[in-house]
Enzyme design. Structure first.
Site, PDB file in Angstrom:
ATOM      1  N   ASP A   1       0.860  -1.179   0.000  1.00 36.72           N
ATOM      2  CA  ASP A   1       0.000   0.000   0.000  1.00 36.72           C
ATOM      3  C   ASP A   1       0.902   1.236   0.000  1.00 36.72           C
ATOM      4  OD1 ASP A   1      -2.421   1.566   0.486  1.00 36.72           O
ATOM      5  OD2 ASP A   1      -3.215  -0.294   1.324  1.00 36.72           O
TER       6      ASP A   1
ATOM      7  N   ASP B   1      -3.151   4.732  -2.346  1.00 41.83           N
ATOM      8  CA  ASP B   1      -4.239   5.256  -1.529  1.00 41.83           C
ATOM      9  C   ASP B   1      -4.678   6.660  -1.965  1.00 41.83           C
ATOM     10  OD1 ASP B   1      -5.734   4.778   1.036  1.00 41.83           O
ATOM     11  OD2 ASP B   1      -4.755   6.650   1.594  1.00 41.83           O
TER      12      ASP B   1
ATOM     13  N   GLU C   1      -6.454   3.875  -5.958  1.00 41.39           N
ATOM     14  CA  GLU C   1      -7.716   3.982  -5.223  1.00 41.39           C
ATOM     15  C   GLU C   1      -8.124   5.440  -5.249  1.00 41.39           C
ATOM     16  OE1 GLU C   1      -9.827   4.108  -0.998  1.00 41.39           O
ATOM     17  OE2 GLU C   1      -8.132   5.279  -1.672  1.00 41.39           O
TER      18      GLU C   1
ATOM     19  N   HIS D   1     -11.144  -3.520   3.411  1.00 44.55           N
ATOM     20  CA  HIS D   1     -11.073  -3.082   4.808  1.00 44.55           C
ATOM     21  C   HIS D   1     -11.900  -1.817   5.072  1.00 44.55           C
ATOM     22  CE1 HIS D   1      -8.402  -0.670   2.510  1.00 44.55           C
ATOM     23  NE2 HIS D   1      -8.281   0.177   3.512  1.00 44.55           N
ATOM     24  N   ASP D   2     -12.445  -1.205   4.020  1.00 45.60           N
ATOM     25  CA  ASP D   2     -13.200   0.045   4.190  1.00 45.60           C
ATOM     26  C   ASP D   2     -14.708  -0.139   4.135  1.00 45.60           C
ATOM     27  OD1 ASP D   2     -11.044   1.750   4.497  1.00 45.60           O
ATOM     28  OD2 ASP D   2     -10.825   2.080   2.343  1.00 45.60           O
TER      29      ASP D   2
END
Ligand code: NOJ
Length: 564
Positions: free
Chosen positions: A105, A202, A256, A328-329
């Site tokens: 990430d 991210d 993302e 995870h969100d």
């Protein structure tokens, strides 16, 4: 020395299946209640057994955990809670030996306020090299952060406000500063030299903000303002610099970007401004909510189908899709788009619906065993910063029970409960008390139990992955949706030459009739996958019936067919 690879060398991602690991809750290998890289190492064979060919790790770096790893205080080390660099290298090497790539990430829109750059930047001073690493102003504008009230926080030390589009402890980096971009490139090189295969980047569409940071307008403040900080004027210029580094290594880049529309995604994915190999779409994650899960509305299959088809049609041969239903969100998908009552049927139906779309599937830890949302007793039990803000900011006139119910439907914490490995204490995640609540349904929903269920969700995922892996049509074939206005059934075709796969998924909670659209009846076909194996047998089904099908609750199937 890195060797520049031709574009197609990194195209491994097109045939890949990713498994996403949020380490803190995956497996505790050093007995402290927190998941870590020792635990991951022990589970690599399990991940491989799913057919996964790549792993995406959520941030593994040192972090004060204001946003569980997305507030980074050192980009070039491993969070001691998760292990150390040696352990990371062991995991990386073993994953590679098992034929799995590893993607890290990259979080460079912001750092932690405990990062040394920020600690220096706060000091100000004309000849301070870190002075302009962040976005400082004497007067804030009207922007709101996504996580914690105003997007500006006054800093006593510097005597100015700094911008944070997320939590207060996540100050935004000033990407307009060439020195900051050099730092990013050094981070990329650091991990690429270690041998990682790429990055998930991210909120990458936020790194260039509109010149002058103008006030936002609009009914819902954050949405009105977001146009000022997403897809900014220099975004493609900066990403080109990062792309050049990744190009040297043939590293995959997956972007993302909240609020990314399919049209803006195409600017990242294709043409002269191509900087990403895939982008995560958020469109299909609003089939039961507006903008974020906290703004809940009833699930509508039509919304889901429209969003999926929009990306499938627009990207088609121009760019490559990433496919996911959980990460995870987001809360767990069975609790959202499926049904906890029809747990196995809806879990397998959802797998069928997305795994055969055109693109690269991502499976989030626990999704493959059908983990569901957790219901906690008090807001104090939740740990996610955005859940807490939502609870304290919206719907304040409603009862506590009703606000907690909203959190139950929406919290990211549901995706972050410890992985359910078996029916022992703490779900086999740890032999001491875990850092966070285990979902009480772990005695029934766990990996060991699923291993014993040939027709369970876990083995169904394995079958889907295998089926996709051996079919060129399912990987490269075109996409066509049928019966888009049908509110209960999702049907699409993947086609390459004369070969077609027909995917049919019922989202109804009762038996329903389904008429195949014109042009299907009369073809010779073969049932290659069903989630109702006691009702239907895979194998030749001969001529497709004219009278249509009777579908059971959440029944899903994949039919292979030769087109004349
Ligand atoms: C997106 C990440 O997926 C999320 O977990 C994080 O909170 C925000 N970006 C901010 O970094």
């Amino acid at each position: 020395m890195a060797v520049k690879l031709a574009d197609d060398k990194r195209e491994w991602y097109k045939t890949a299946v990713f498994y996403q690991i949020w380490v803190r809750s995956f497996a505790d290998g050093n007995h402290d209640g927190i998941g870590d890289l020792y635990g991951v190492y022990d589970k690599l064979d399990y991940i491989k057994s799913l057919g996964a060919t790549a792993i995406w790790f959520n941030p593994l770096y040192p972090s004060p955990n204001a946003d569980y790893g997305y507030d980074i205080s050192d980009y070039c080390d491993i969070n001691p809670e998760f292990g150390d660099m040696d352990q990371f290298k062991k995991v990386l090497n073993r994953a590679h030996e098992l034929g799995m790539k590893v993607v890290m990430d990259l979080v460079v829109n912001h750092t932690s306020d405990e990062h040394p750059w920020f600690k220096e930047s706060r000091k100000g001073g004309d000849d301070n090299p870190y002075r302009d690493y962040y976005i400082w102003r004497d007067k804030p504008n009207n922007w709101d952060s996504l996580f914690e009230g105003d997007a500006w926080e006054y800093d006593d030390v510097r005597g100015q406000y700094y911008l944070h589009l997320f939590a207060k402890k996540q100050p935004d980096l000033n990407m307009d500063n060439p020195k900051v971009r050099e730092e990013v490139k050094n981070i990329l090189r650091f991990w690429l030299d270690l041998g990682v295969d790429g990055f998930r980047e991210d909120v990458i569409n936020f790194i260039s903000k509109k010149e002058g940071l103008p006030n936002g307008i609009g009914f819902i403040p954050v949405i009105g303002q977001m146009h000022n900080y997403k897809d900014g004027p220099h975004i493609h210029e900066y990403l080109k610099e990062f792309r050049e580094v990744c190009d040297e290594y043939g590293a995959v880049q997956i972007g993302e970007g909240p609020m990314t529309t399919v049209d803006s995604a195409l600017n990242y994915l294709s043409g002269r401004t191509k900087s990403m190999d895939m982008m995560f779409s958020f469109d299909h994650m609003t089939a039961d909510c507006l903008f974020t899960e906290y703004m809940h509305r009833p699930f509508k299959l039509i919304r889901l189908k429209k969003a999926l088809s929009r990306w499938q049609y627009k990207l088609a041969d121009r760019a490559w899709n990433s496919l996911y239903l959980e990460n995870h969100d987001h809360p767990r998908v069975i609790s959202r788009y499926g049904s906890e009552k029809f747990h196995r049927a809806s879990g397998t139906c959802l797998a069928t619906a997305y795994m055969f779309l055109k693109g690269t599937p991502f499976i989030y830890q626990g999704q493959e065993i059908g983990m569901t949302n957790i219901r906690l007793k008090s807001i104090d039990d939740y740990v996610d910063v955005s859940s807490k803000t939502n609870y304290n900011k919206y719907h304040l006139k409603e009862s506590v029970a009703s606000r907690l119910h909203r959190i139950h439907l929406s919290s990211r914490d549901s995706a972050r409960t410890p992985m359910q490995w078996d029916s022992r204490d703490n779900a086999g995640f740890s032999d001491v008390k875990p850092w966070f609540f285990v979902n009480p349904n772990y005695k029934d929903i766990n990996v060991a139990a699923e291993e014993e269920r040939p027709d369970g969700i876990l083995n169904y995922y394995r079958t889907c992955v295998k089926l996709r892996a051996k079919s060129k049509t399912l990987i490269h074939g075109s996409y066509k949706e049928y019966d888009p206005e049908n509110p209960l059934v999702y049907m699409y075709e993947r086609n390459l030459g004369k070969e077609s796969y027909i995917i049919i998924c019922s989202f109804a909670k009762e038996n329903i009739p389904f008429m195949l659209p014109k042009g299907f009846a009369g073809h010779t076909a073969k049932l290659v996958l069903t989630n109702y194996p006691r009702k239907r047998k895979t194998g030749e089904i001969g001529i497709l019936p004219k009278k249509g099908l009777r579908l059971s609750p959440y029944e899903a199937m994949v039919i292979k067919m030769k087109r004349k």
